[in-house]
Design an enzyme around this catalytic site. Structure first.
Site, PDB file in Angstrom:
ATOM      1  N   HIS A   1     -83.205  47.853  47.809  1.00  0.00           N
ATOM      2  CA  HIS A   1     -83.456  49.305  47.428  1.00  0.00           C
ATOM      3  C   HIS A   1     -82.282  49.893  47.047  1.00  0.00           C
ATOM      4  CE1 HIS A   1     -82.013  51.899  50.505  1.00  0.00           C
ATOM      5  NE2 HIS A   1     -82.953  52.875  50.334  1.00  0.00           N
ATOM      6  N   SER A   2     -82.271  51.286  46.799  1.00  0.00           N
ATOM      7  CA  SER A   2     -80.975  51.866  46.364  1.00  0.00           C
ATOM      8  C   SER A   2     -81.146  53.294  46.741  1.00  0.00           C
ATOM      9  CB  SER A   2     -80.658  51.674  44.998  1.00  0.00           C
ATOM     10  OG  SER A   2     -81.065  52.761  44.180  1.00  0.00           O
ATOM     11  N   ASN A   3     -80.080  54.088  46.708  1.00  0.00           N
ATOM     12  CA  ASN A   3     -79.952  55.443  47.000  1.00  0.00           C
ATOM     13  C   ASN A   3     -79.197  55.858  45.771  1.00  0.00           C
ATOM     14  OD1 ASN A   3     -81.680  56.814  48.895  1.00  0.00           O
ATOM     15  ND2 ASN A   3     -80.591  55.389  50.211  1.00  0.00           N
TER      16      ASN A   3
ATOM     17  N   TYR B   1     -85.149  52.381  37.355  1.00  0.00           N
ATOM     18  CA  TYR B   1     -85.711  53.064  38.261  1.00  0.00           C
ATOM     19  C   TYR B   1     -86.045  54.454  37.889  1.00  0.00           C
ATOM     20  CZ  TYR B   1     -86.040  54.090  43.337  1.00  0.00           C
ATOM     21  OH  TYR B   1     -86.405  54.530  44.737  1.00  0.00           O
TER      22      TYR B   1
ATOM     23  N   HIS C   1     -84.628  66.042  45.257  1.00  0.00           N
ATOM     24  CA  HIS C   1     -82.994  65.763  45.307  1.00  0.00           C
ATOM     25  C   HIS C   1     -82.390  67.290  44.868  1.00  0.00           C
ATOM     26  CE1 HIS C   1     -82.985  61.219  44.428  1.00  0.00           C
ATOM     27  NE2 HIS C   1     -84.022  61.680  45.301  1.00  0.00           N
TER      28      HIS C   1
ATOM     29  N   ASN D   1     -88.835  48.813  52.309  1.00  0.00           N
ATOM     30  CA  ASN D   1     -87.368  49.329  52.892  1.00  0.00           C
ATOM     31  C   ASN D   1     -87.414  50.566  53.995  1.00  0.00           C
ATOM     32  OD1 ASN D   1     -87.787  51.016  50.273  1.00  0.00           O
ATOM     33  ND2 ASN D   1     -86.621  52.398  51.435  1.00  0.00           N
TER      34      ASN D   1
ATOM     35  N   LYS E   1     -90.771  55.310  40.990  1.00  0.00           N
ATOM     36  CA  LYS E   1     -90.871  56.049  42.305  1.00  0.00           C
ATOM     37  C   LYS E   1     -92.245  56.877  42.269  1.00  0.00           C
ATOM     38  CE  LYS E   1     -88.554  56.219  45.361  1.00  0.00           C
ATOM     39  NZ  LYS E   1     -88.845  55.640  46.648  1.00  0.00           N
TER      40      LYS E   1
ATOM     41  N   ASN F   1     -93.287  55.612  48.933  1.00  0.00           N
ATOM     42  CA  ASN F   1     -92.648  55.852  50.177  1.00  0.00           C
ATOM     43  C   ASN F   1     -93.540  56.287  51.237  1.00  0.00           C
ATOM     44  OD1 ASN F   1     -89.936  56.693  48.304  1.00  0.00           O
ATOM     45  ND2 ASN F   1     -89.356  55.499  50.115  1.00  0.00           N
TER      46      ASN F   1
ATOM     47  N   ASP G   1     -93.503  52.606  44.229  1.00  0.00           N
ATOM     48  CA  ASP G   1     -92.978  53.082  45.780  1.00  0.00           C
ATOM     49  C   ASP G   1     -93.332  54.330  45.923  1.00  0.00           C
ATOM     50  OD1 ASP G   1     -91.678  53.207  48.048  1.00  0.00           O
ATOM     51  OD2 ASP G   1     -89.739  53.057  46.983  1.00  0.00           O
TER      52      ASP G   1
HETATM   53  O1  GKR Z   1     -83.773  58.644  45.792  1.00  0.00           O
HETATM   54  O2  GKR Z   1     -85.675  59.934  46.343  1.00  0.00           O
HETATM   55  C1  GKR Z   1     -84.942  58.864  46.031  1.00  0.00           C
HETATM   56  C2  GKR Z   1     -85.459  57.498  46.912  1.00  0.00           C
HETATM   57  O3  GKR Z   1     -86.848  57.734  47.538  1.00  0.00           O
HETATM   58  C3  GKR Z   1     -84.852  56.946  47.907  1.00  0.00           C
HETATM   59  O4  GKR Z   1     -84.229  57.928  48.907  1.00  0.00           O
HETATM   60  C4  GKR Z   1     -85.513  55.718  48.574  1.00  0.00           C
HETATM   61  O5  GKR Z   1     -84.714  55.409  49.843  1.00  0.00           O
HETATM   62  O6  GKR Z   1     -85.102  54.412  46.307  1.00  0.00           O
HETATM   63  C5  GKR Z   1     -85.295  54.514  47.759  1.00  0.00           C
HETATM   64  C6  GKR Z   1     -86.553  53.562  48.279  1.00  0.00           C
HETATM   65  O7  GKR Z   1     -86.727  52.876  47.552  1.00  0.00           O
HETATM   66  O8  GKR Z   1     -87.536  53.887  49.016  1.00  0.00           O
HETATM   67 MG    MG Z   2     -88.614  52.055  48.758  1.00  0.00          MG
END
Ligand code: GKR
Ligand code: MG
Length: 436
Positions: free
Chosen positions: A331-333, A147, A25, A280, A195, A226, A224
């Protein structure tokens, strides 16, 4: 009553060097605050994604918003839909590197912000909280999950504006347990999300095991990465964490594509491992759901009112998932307090919501909050719906001005986690899927 003023406020809020398979980030996350005012003297607000793309998309629909009766949301949806048909190549969400991304993204995301601000106005017009405008509550205080992120040292912000690093560097399993204990003690979360997609999968497995040891089987865990893992690696992790992800936990987007997810599910089930897969990434719009369900690629859909098209679409999604036999979470940001309340109202008015929702809110601080009176409280892991009309929060205009100034001072207008990795960690870093 019609909308007379439409204000779009781009803001930046400090954010720590959090890691994911997207990269790292940046020191500030970008958000947009939307504000509508009406002939009746009522104001409605919303929060959405930030940066040039979302701002331009909002700006482009200004003529459809001003002069509109805020109750007429269906026709607004239809008008935006027609535009979206013509502009399918618009800016993509941050899932743009992953097949299956929502092609209706711009439409749904832009509509959502305006819809929420209109519902906020309607709530104020009739003296009811937003979730009651949308039909009432399934729950009064929606639960959220902790989170956890692997992260470098630093609390976000730059120079004199740098924030205190509340959680410290966290790049191994042990420090993640420390982060989790701190966050759970502060907010009372009852479910935990990690994450992943950052460390070697063995270390991430070890992290989940340590979390399980620390919190016991009554605190459900989810991980997660991703889409950072191949099908084979996803299977190895699924086997290794059979116990730890049971009892209300899940495996989220272990691998890319509906085909990949379906393969992971089929082979885990063949080994009698019934860990549900959440997404997501593979499911980001309604069109994806029947396909995902038929393929058994996704068992839990991760909604987000910000890009699924607002509060009423969140309710439609809830019904859709119930009918298809799918679970639903959120999910969130990175976000501020207005979004916290959007997520809380959206969760409150869904009959079918089967897990605590994600929130990045613990990663933002009071210093950046644009909500009058300061941060929205999270107590026992839940956000109370205020007994106030609409969203229940209003803007602190001094704070909003500060957020706008920070935004104006930044050299970037789009989230780019890969660029941050290149700048701070490894000049050759690239997002590779699958990495492991
Ligand atoms: O904030 O780096 C982040 C997350 O990876 C986010 O961008 C994701 O979209 O939290 C999200 C997710 O559940 O994939
Ligand atoms: Mg996710």
């Amino acid at each position: 009553m019609v909308v007379t003023e439409f204000h779009i406020h781009p803001v930046a809020c400090a954010d720590g060097p959090l890691r994911s398979s997207y990269g790292r980030h940046a020191p500030y996350a970008l958000r947009t605050i939307v504000e509508l005012k009406t002939t009746d003297g009522l104001a409605g607000i919303a929060e959405t994604y930030g940066g040039d793309g979302p701002v331009a998309a909002l700006e482009a629909v200004r003529p459809l918003v001003t002069g509109r009766d805020p109750f007429q949301l269906t026709s607004l949806w239809m008008s935006l839909g027609e535009r979206a048909e013509q502009e399918r190549k618009g800016d993509r969400s941050q899932t743009y590197l992953v097949p299956g991304e929502n092609p209706m993204d711009v439409h749904a995301r832009t509509f959502a912000a305006i819809e929420v601000a209109c519902l906020d106005i309607i709530g104020k017009a009739i003296g009811k909280p937003l979730c009651d405008v949308a039909g009432g509550r399934a729950r009064g205080a929606p639960p959220f999950s902790a989170y956890l992120f692997y992260k470098h040292g630093g609390g976000g912000g730059l120079g004199e504006d740098a924030r205190e690093d509340e959680y410290g560097e966290c790049l191994d399993p042990q420090s993640m347990v420390r982060q989790a204990k701190q966050m759970v003690a502060k907010y009372g979360f009852k479910e935990i999300k990690l994450k992943g997609g950052v460390l070697d999968p063995d270390l991430e497995v070890e992290t989940i095991r340590l979390l399980r040891q620390e919190f016991g089987p009554t605190v459900p865990l989810r991980i997660d990465p991703n889409c950072a893992w191949s099908v084979e690696t996803s299977l190895e992790v699924g086997r290794s964490l059979k116990e730890e992800l049971s009892g209300g936990g899940y495996l989220e987007d272990p691998t890319a594509t509906l085909e990949g997810m379906a393969e992971v599910r089929k082979r885990l089930l063949a080994e009698d491992i019934d860990t549900p897969l959440a997404s997501n990434v593979a499911t980001t719009c309604f069109e994806h759901l029947p396909v995902a369900q038929r393929m058994d690629a996704v068992q839990i859909v991760l909604s987000d009112p910000h890009y699924w098209g607002g509060i009423r679409n969140q309710q439609h999604l809830s019904k859709f998932c119930e009918v298809l036999g799918l679970g639903l979470s959120m999910h969130s940001n990175n976000h501020l307090g207005v979004s916290m309340m959007i997520m809380a109202h959206a969760s409150a008015c869904c009959a079918h919501l089967t897990y605590a929702c994600d929130t990045h809110y613990p990663w933002q601080t009071e210093i950046d909050e644009v909500v009058e009176g300061g941060r929205v409280p999270i107590v026992d892991g839940c956000v109370m719906i205020y007994d106030k009309p609409g969203l229940g929060v209003s803007l602190d205009y001094d704070q909003l001005a500060r957020g706008r100034e920070r935004y104006a001072s930044l050299p970037y207008r789009k989230r780019d986690d890969e660029a941050e990795m290149k700048k701070h960690v490894d000049p050759n870093w690239k997002r590779i899927l699958p990495r492991w």
